[in-house]
Design an enzyme around this catalytic site. Structure first.
Site, PDB file in Angstrom:
ATOM      1  N   ASN A  37       4.007  66.673 -16.730  1.00 28.82           N
ATOM      2  CA  ASN A  37       3.109  66.497 -15.706  1.00 28.82           C
ATOM      3  C   ASN A  37       1.585  66.414 -15.955  1.00 28.82           C
ATOM      4  OD1 ASN A  37       3.159  68.095 -13.702  1.00 28.82           O
ATOM      5  ND2 ASN A  37       4.803  67.664 -13.722  1.00 28.82           N
ATOM      6  N   ASP A  96      11.066  65.503 -11.872  1.00 23.18           N
ATOM      7  CA  ASP A  96      12.253  65.226 -11.051  1.00 23.18           C
ATOM      8  C   ASP A  96      13.266  64.383 -12.006  1.00 23.18           C
ATOM      9  OD1 ASP A  96      11.031  65.652  -8.706  1.00 23.18           O
ATOM     10  OD2 ASP A  96       9.740  63.708  -8.179  1.00 23.18           O
ATOM     11  N   PHE A 101       5.173  72.416  -1.349  1.00 23.10           N
ATOM     12  CA  PHE A 101       3.397  71.596  -1.432  1.00 23.10           C
ATOM     13  C   PHE A 101       4.560  69.677  -1.445  1.00 23.10           C
ATOM     14  CE2 PHE A 101      -0.432  73.850  -2.312  1.00 23.10           C
ATOM     15  CZ  PHE A 101       0.020  74.796  -2.246  1.00 23.10           C
ATOM     16  N   LYS A 128       9.514  64.973   4.028  1.00 21.90           N
ATOM     17  CA  LYS A 128       9.474  66.289   2.861  1.00 21.90           C
ATOM     18  C   LYS A 128       9.566  67.605   3.689  1.00 21.90           C
ATOM     19  CE  LYS A 128       7.669  64.508  -0.512  1.00 21.90           C
ATOM     20  NZ  LYS A 128       7.100  64.703  -1.584  1.00 21.90           N
TER      21      LYS A 128
HETATM   22  O1  C5P Z   1       9.597  65.935  -2.902  1.00 19.61           O
HETATM   23  P1  C5P Z   1       9.015  66.341  -3.425  1.00 19.61           P
HETATM   24  O2  C5P Z   1       8.770  66.453  -5.657  1.00 19.61           O
HETATM   25  O3  C5P Z   1       7.391  65.631  -3.557  1.00 19.61           O
HETATM   26  O4  C5P Z   1       8.393  67.225  -3.345  1.00 19.61           O
HETATM   27  C1  C5P Z   1       7.371  69.125  -3.652  1.00 19.61           C
HETATM   28  C2  C5P Z   1       7.590  70.021  -3.263  1.00 19.61           C
HETATM   29  O5  C5P Z   1       8.912  70.142  -3.869  1.00 19.61           O
HETATM   30  C3  C5P Z   1       7.021  71.090  -4.106  1.00 19.61           C
HETATM   31  O6  C5P Z   1       6.693  72.333  -3.279  1.00 19.61           O
HETATM   32  C4  C5P Z   1       7.796  71.271  -5.328  1.00 19.61           C
HETATM   33  O7  C5P Z   1       7.240  72.468  -5.945  1.00 19.61           O
HETATM   34  C5  C5P Z   1       8.930  71.238  -4.580  1.00 19.61           C
HETATM   35  N1  C5P Z   1       9.978  70.892  -6.046  1.00 19.61           N
HETATM   36  C6  C5P Z   1      10.785  71.489  -6.292  1.00 19.61           C
HETATM   37  N2  C5P Z   1      11.687  71.006  -7.130  1.00 19.61           N
HETATM   38  C7  C5P Z   1      11.950  70.017  -7.670  1.00 19.61           C
HETATM   39  C8  C5P Z   1      10.753  68.672  -6.627  1.00 19.61           C
HETATM   40  C9  C5P Z   1       9.870  69.324  -6.249  1.00 19.61           C
HETATM   41  O8  C5P Z   1      10.812  72.822  -6.298  1.00 19.61           O
HETATM   42  N3  C5P Z   1      12.956  69.340  -8.508  1.00 19.61           N
END
Ligand code: C5P
Length: 309
Positions: free
Chosen positions: A109, A178, A224, A238
């Site tokens: 990304n 993700d 975040f 969240k």
């Molecule tokens: O659910 P989302 O991905 O939008 O959430 C964002 C937050 O979750 C950020 O703090 C990001 O660093 C963390 N995150 C994570 N592991 C993932 C996906 C997101 O730690 N696999």
């Protein structure tokens, strides 16, 4: 040399710069070690072309990095009360992750790591011991910060989960992929005359959610969120579902926010009376350094407040 020898009131920083052979000379190295043992900070020279035409280690470090070393030293020598994160271990995640498809391609990304690096640097300046778990970025490792380089989301998960129990404050600013390809091809995927191919993806572990589930009451967790719509509703969900103490949410479509900018516009959510009613603060646009400092100072204040109750 006469000035530095005459000075005994405070910390000393030495930034050696010379020809590589002079620098590597055992006499120079022994003398540098003597200075180190006496508590001087040595800002090592860089490698590259030297004024004399030789190449090697000996170029004076960039003035901006020397300035950072000076700032860090000045802050570290302040009285305890002035540093809100003194004695605390802070873990920060930053940057994107890369999920390989084959030996030459990956899914990733637009994250540049700027927000996470700013958080690590500000946490250091506020007195913390900082570990920065970083995906692949083009930024220099911050001075005085323990940097752990990772590539995939699973690497980042391992790096964070291994260190989490020793951490007081964790701030996750990484843009973690993700999904990853189910299979990583051993050889480069060829066109072979095909007009399309299908790629099957599987989900990566959610590091922030893991941390939320495993955190002790004395640990503070900040996530975040980058959204493209319904910022506050999504961020509130969240905050609750990932058991965060704070969530900094920004809208990718807001001017001055998001990836690769030097500024950010965030809405900061903290748990309220009930899960569906978080406390919401809408912060105005500011530089990522100023924002990082404000987030950390707020986290420190929340901890101090928690200890009082
Ligand atoms: O659910 P989302 O991905 O939008 O959430 C964002 C937050 O979750 C950020 O703090 C990001 O660093 C963390 N995150 C994570 N592991 C993932 C996906 C997101 O730690 N696999």
């Amino acid at each position: 040399t006469s000035t530095i020898l005459a000075y005994d009131k405070g910390p000393k920083i030495l930034c050696p710069a010379m020809n590589v052979h002079m620098y590597e000379n055992a006499v120079t190295q022994r003398n540098l070690n003597t200075c180190r043992e006496l508590g001087w900070t040595i800002v090592e020279p860089e490698s590259g072309m030297l004024a004399c035409g030789d190449a090697g280690k000996g170029r004076m470090e960039e003035p901006a990095r020397i300035e950072t070393a000076v700032e860090a030293l000045l802050l570290a020598n302040r009285p305890d009360g002035e540093l809100p994160l003194k004695g605390l271990a802070v873990l920060v995640t930053a940057g994107p992750t890369q999920e390989p498809l084959d030996p030459v391609r990956f899914l990733t990304n637009h994250s540049t790591g700027k927000m996470g690096y700013a958080l690590a640097e500000q946490a250091r300046d506020l007195g913390a011991q900082v570990t920065l778990v970083s995906g692949p970025v083009a930024l220099d490792a911050p001075y005085g910060v323990d940097v752990v380089d990772v590539t995939t989301a699973r690497d980042m998960f391992d790096a964070v989960t291994n260190r989490f129990s020793d951490t007081d404050i964790t701030v996750m600013a990484a843009a973690v992929g993700d999904f990853r390809p189910v299979e990583q091809a051993r050889d480069k995927i060829k066109k072979n005359g095909r007009s399309s191919i299908e790629l099957e993806l599987t989900s990566n572990p959610d590091i922030l959610a893991w941390a939320g589930e495993h955190k002790r009451p004395d640990q503070t967790l900040c996530g975040f969120a980058m959204e493209t719509r319904d910022l506050e509703t999504n961020a509130a969900k969240k905050l609750a579902s990932k058991h965060c103490d704070m969530l900094a949410a920004n809208n990718l479509r807001t001017p001055g926010a998001g990836f690769a900018t030097d500024t950010n516009v965030v809405t900061v959510l903290t748990p309220g009376e009930t899960a569906d009613k978080p406390n919401i603060e809408r912060w105005s646009k500011m530089g990522k350094d100023a924002l990082a400092k404000r987030i950390l100072v707020k986290l420190a204040a929340m901890r101090a407040d928690g200890e009082r109750h």
